[in-house]
Design a protein around this motif. Structure first.
Motif, PDB file in Angstrom:
ATOM      1  N   GLN A  34     -72.656 -11.980  69.885  1.00 56.85           N
ATOM      2  CA  GLN A  34     -71.553 -11.826  68.925  1.00 56.85           C
ATOM      3  C   GLN A  34     -71.800 -12.676  67.677  1.00 56.85           C
ATOM      4  N   GLU A  35     -72.421 -13.834  67.863  1.00 57.29           N
ATOM      5  CA  GLU A  35     -72.574 -14.771  66.747  1.00 57.29           C
ATOM      6  C   GLU A  35     -73.574 -14.243  65.712  1.00 57.29           C
ATOM      7  N   VAL A  36     -74.717 -13.758  66.159  1.00 56.25           N
ATOM      8  CA  VAL A  36     -75.675 -13.186  65.200  1.00 56.25           C
ATOM      9  C   VAL A  36     -75.108 -11.912  64.603  1.00 56.25           C
ATOM     10  N   LYS A 254     -70.965 -19.711  59.895  1.00 54.50           N
ATOM     11  CA  LYS A 254     -71.972 -20.408  60.701  1.00 54.50           C
ATOM     12  C   LYS A 254     -71.502 -21.814  61.074  1.00 54.50           C
ATOM     13  N   LYS A 255     -70.854 -22.488  60.126  1.00 57.87           N
ATOM     14  CA  LYS A 255     -70.346 -23.837  60.380  1.00 57.87           C
ATOM     15  C   LYS A 255     -69.270 -23.825  61.463  1.00 57.87           C
ATOM     16  N   LEU A 256     -68.369 -22.843  61.404  1.00 56.68           N
ATOM     17  CA  LEU A 256     -67.326 -22.721  62.433  1.00 56.68           C
ATOM     18  C   LEU A 256     -67.943 -22.548  63.822  1.00 56.68           C
ATOM     19  N   LEU A 257     -69.033 -21.769  63.890  1.00 61.13           N
ATOM     20  CA  LEU A 257     -69.713 -21.523  65.165  1.00 61.13           C
ATOM     21  C   LEU A 257     -70.468 -22.764  65.641  1.00 61.13           C
ATOM     22  N   ILE A 262     -64.707 -22.003  66.587  1.00 60.23           N
ATOM     23  CA  ILE A 262     -64.366 -20.692  67.147  1.00 60.23           C
ATOM     24  C   ILE A 262     -65.404 -20.299  68.196  1.00 60.23           C
ATOM     25  N   GLU A 263     -64.966 -19.550  69.185  1.00 57.17           N
ATOM     26  CA  GLU A 263     -65.854 -18.996  70.205  1.00 57.17           C
ATOM     27  C   GLU A 263     -65.417 -17.560  70.478  1.00 57.17           C
TER      28      GLU A 263
END
Length: 294
Positions: A34-36, A254-257, A262-263
């Motif tokens: 999900q992140e990428v 990106k910083k939040l991740l 956030i997750e």
């Protein structure tokens, strides 16, 4: 599952999978796709805007859990871009049902281009190489400007004029981390989840683009260009079609991740996946999150 319990002193590692069984001699390395997908969703949206378009696409393989996660992330990134800019972006998402059929990928890619998609994300292994070819032909036939986005390895070398960016899924990092556990006598069984924070997923930088272009060159796959030329073309194309404001949105997400603000939820079944997608389409970004809010 057939052997691990028989050999308790042998350590086992699964890459990109889990048995669903917790054992003291087993580690399962999984990735937070999900992140990428979210980072690429922002970039694809920004590139579409640079092309005076509001439609992006994706050619996916089979409807299986890792692709559900990519879909959730990609759509989240698109909606995150919308929220940050106020610019509406539509997504065409298509499952091909295969990871090994370039012809199916070509057909799906061409279909999305005809529907107005100007940026298409490849999430189908060998199948999406066919999508790359459709994008190349679309441009060469003068039907309009369009781009493709690669995934997993840096795939820009395949056609750097038309593939300016790739999402990374670092299986090498997962393998290395498991070996490191053994060498340092620091075995940690269970699930090892890799995302942006751990360097398991992200967006390939120019060093990564060069690395894979060199491999392609050395193996005779890169025929008309040198690795240096690939990097130069990719850099110029990114500078032209991915404005700084887009990278600012990417870096904010990106910083939040990275900081764990956030997750993402990982859907446990298809109905939960469909429910998250439905909520995202209505603009509810937080429906995709298990922690935090945006």
């Amino acid at each position: 599952n057939a052997t691990a319990d028989k050999y308790p002193n042998q350590k086992y590692a699964l890459i990109d999978s889990t048995t669903g069984v917790v054992r003291p001699n087993e580690v399962d390395v999984v990735f937070r796709e999900q992140e990428v997908g979210a980072l690429i969703g922002v970039i694809a949206s920004g590139m579409a805007q640079s092309l005076n378009s509001s439609i992006v696409g994706a050619v996916a393989g089979m409807s299986i859990p890792p692709l559900w996660k990519f879909h959730i992330g990609y759509l989240f990134g698109i909606k995150y871009f919308e929220k940050a800019t106020g610019k509406k972006i539509d997504l065409i998402w298509q499952y091909t049902g295969t990871f090994t059929d370039p012809q199916a990928g070509y057909k799906a890619g061409w279909n999305e281009l005809e529907q107005g998609a100007t940026v298409i994300y490849g999430l189908a292994g060998l199948t999406h190489v066919g999508m790359f070819n459709a994008v190349i032909d679309w441009n060469k036939q003068g039907r309009g400007k369009a781009f493709a986005i690669g995934q997993d390895a840096s795939q820009e070398w395949y056609a750097p004029q038309y593939i300016p960016v790739s999402g990374s899924k670092r299986v090498d990092v997962g393998v290395y981390d498991v070996i490191k556990m053994i060498v340092e006598n620091n075995w940690r069984p269970g699930i090892l989840s890799l995302g942006v924070k751990e360097g398991g997923v992200g967006v390939w930088d120019l060093d990564g683009v060069r690395y894979f272009a060199e491999i392609a060159y050395e193996t005779g796959k890169l025929k008309d260009l040198t690795p240096d030329q690939v990097v130069k073309i990719v850099n110029e194309t990114r500078n032209k079609y991915i404005p700084q404001y887009v990278w600012d949105i990417v870096n904010n997400l990106k910083k939040l991740l990275e900081e764990g603000e956030i997750e993402f939820k990982t859907p446990s079944n298809e109905s939960e996946y469909n429910a998250i997608i439905s909520a995202l389409l209505k603009g509810d970004l937080n429906a995709a999150l298990s922690k935090g809010s945006v």
